[in-house]
Design a protein around this motif. Structure first.
Motif, mmCIF file in Angstrom:
data_model
loop_
_atom_site.group_PDB
_atom_site.id
_atom_site.type_symbol
_atom_site.label_atom_id
_atom_site.label_comp_id
_atom_site.label_asym_id
_atom_site.label_seq_id
_atom_site.Cartn_x
_atom_site.Cartn_y
_atom_site.Cartn_z
ATOM 1 N N ASN A 13 0.636 -1.002 0.052
ATOM 2 C CA ASN A 13 0.169 -0.111 -0.266
ATOM 3 C C ASN A 13 1.004 1.874 -0.116
ATOM 4 O OD1 ASN A 13 1.075 0.553 1.936
ATOM 5 N ND2 ASN A 13 -1.245 -0.474 3.391
ATOM 6 N N ALA A 16 -0.131 3.745 -3.025
ATOM 7 C CA ALA A 16 -1.356 4.637 -2.310
ATOM 8 C C ALA A 16 -1.005 5.789 -0.693
ATOM 9 C CB ALA A 16 -2.335 3.110 -1.824
ATOM 10 N N ALA A 219 -7.954 8.125 -5.792
ATOM 11 C CA ALA A 219 -7.759 7.308 -6.667
ATOM 12 C C ALA A 219 -8.756 6.288 -6.471
ATOM 13 C CB ALA A 219 -7.299 7.408 -8.184
ATOM 14 N N PRO A 220 -9.641 5.829 -6.917
ATOM 15 C CA PRO A 220 -11.002 4.304 -6.649
ATOM 16 C C PRO A 220 -9.982 3.370 -5.951
ATOM 17 C CG PRO A 220 -11.995 5.725 -7.995
ATOM 18 C CD PRO A 220 -10.669 5.964 -7.904
ATOM 19 N N GLU A 221 -9.004 3.191 -7.124
ATOM 20 C CA GLU A 221 -7.590 2.060 -6.501
ATOM 21 C C GLU A 221 -7.093 2.467 -5.428
ATOM 22 O OE1 GLU A 221 -6.039 4.456 -10.074
ATOM 23 O OE2 GLU A 221 -8.314 3.850 -9.072
ATOM 24 N N HIS A 222 -6.390 2.973 -5.423
ATOM 25 C CA HIS A 222 -5.600 3.376 -3.524
ATOM 26 C C HIS A 222 -7.020 3.703 -2.724
ATOM 27 C CE1 HIS A 222 -2.418 4.414 -6.166
ATOM 28 N NE2 HIS A 222 -2.596 4.941 -6.606
ATOM 29 N N ARG A 223 -7.638 3.925 -2.887
ATOM 30 C CA ARG A 223 -8.837 4.655 -1.686
ATOM 31 C C ARG A 223 -9.047 2.659 -1.462
ATOM 32 N NH1 ARG A 223 -13.232 8.677 -0.755
ATOM 33 N NH2 ARG A 223 -14.198 8.248 1.565
ATOM 34 N N ALA A 224 -9.083 2.203 -2.397
ATOM 35 C CA ALA A 224 -9.630 0.377 -1.869
ATOM 36 C C ALA A 224 -8.367 -0.204 -1.014
ATOM 37 C CB ALA A 224 -10.179 -0.163 -3.015
ATOM 38 N N THR A 225 -7.439 0.363 -1.198
ATOM 39 C CA THR A 225 -5.836 -0.314 -0.814
ATOM 40 C C THR A 225 -5.981 0.124 0.129
ATOM 41 O OG1 THR A 225 -4.873 -0.361 -3.165
ATOM 42 C CG2 THR A 225 -3.635 -0.457 -1.325
#
Length: 250
Positions: A13, A16, A219-225
């Protein structure tokens, strides 16, 4: 000056965290707060808490209330959406080996507890509070240096049980195989999550706004991580009201 977000940092992570910091940094600068270009990932955690040039950091509840509450400003908590847990709070899972027949933490009277450090709320104070409420205690504790290492100590039979920060446990389940040999046997009470801090006596509102604004823009992928749902206001009095436990038995 320095900024560091080390408490849940892992190789998986790191990107992220860096992406979030770039947005936080720009938000701080837009509010007239000078901020470093990058996070100091390798800075010793305990050293950063006392630095007078700390722009943004993270601190565990126990060292905050026992040593740093008069030296830093508590800004906010992160909400990880933990089940049956108030926003911005966290708790620890009690874990044991999957083949251990004991079904609850109270059954581990006179057992060996693995803890990440003696100044950890999630690893030592929260389970100690549970033990005080339910009337049991370990024979001794082994200090492992990290929640990940506590989980491994239990899996390898060097300890019988441990209390693992629920956010860290989710990361271990996601990225490591150690949890396959372990199971959850209970949980501690909820308490305020890890605090975002800045040095000295400051207005927390601009920093809190920068954190929240950056999270919304991430970004959604970083927030999900990262797994962060929201930024919640911190209550310093609630953090400070929790007890300071005695040293763990060794």
């Amino acid at each position: 000056m320095i900024a560091s977000l080390p408490m849940y940092l892992r190789p998986e992570n790191r990107a992220a965290h860096d992406a979030w910091w770039e947005l936080i940094r720009d938000g701080l600068r837009a509010r007239g707060i000078d901020a470093p270009d990058t996070l100091a990932h390798d800075a010793p955690i305990h050293d950063t808490w006392g630095r007078p040039d700390l722009v943004l950091g993270q601190i565990c509840n126990l060292p905050y209330r026992s040593a740093y509450k008069d030296r830093v400003t508590l800004i906010a908590n992160a909400d990880y959406g933990l089940p049956d847990t108030p926003p911005g709070d966290y708790r620890s899972w009690f874990i044991a080996r999957r083949d251990d027949p004991r079904e609850a933490p109270q059954a581990f009277e006179d057992a060996v507890l693995a803890i990440n450090s003696a100044d950890s709320h999630s690893g030592w104070c929260a389970p100690w509070m549970h033990m005080q409420e339910h009337g049991y205690a370990p024979t001794r504790c082994i200090i492992t240096g990290g929640h990940r290492d506590s989980a491994r100590a239990v899996a390898e039979g060097r300890a019988d049980f441990a209390a693992i920060d629920a956010v860290t446990w989710a990361m271990l389940e996601r990225w490591e195989g150690v949890t396959t040999d372990l199971r959850i046997i209970g949980r501690t009470a909820a308490s305020p999550g890890l605090g975002f801090i800045t040095a000295g006596d400051a207005d927390p509102a601009p920093c809190r706004a920068a954190l929240a604004e950056a999270l919304d823009a991430l970004a959604p992928e970083h927030r999900a991580t990262l797994g962060i749902r929201a930024i919640t206001p911190a209550d310093p009095a609630r953090h400070a009201a929790l007890p300071v436990p005695p040293p763990p038995p060794e």
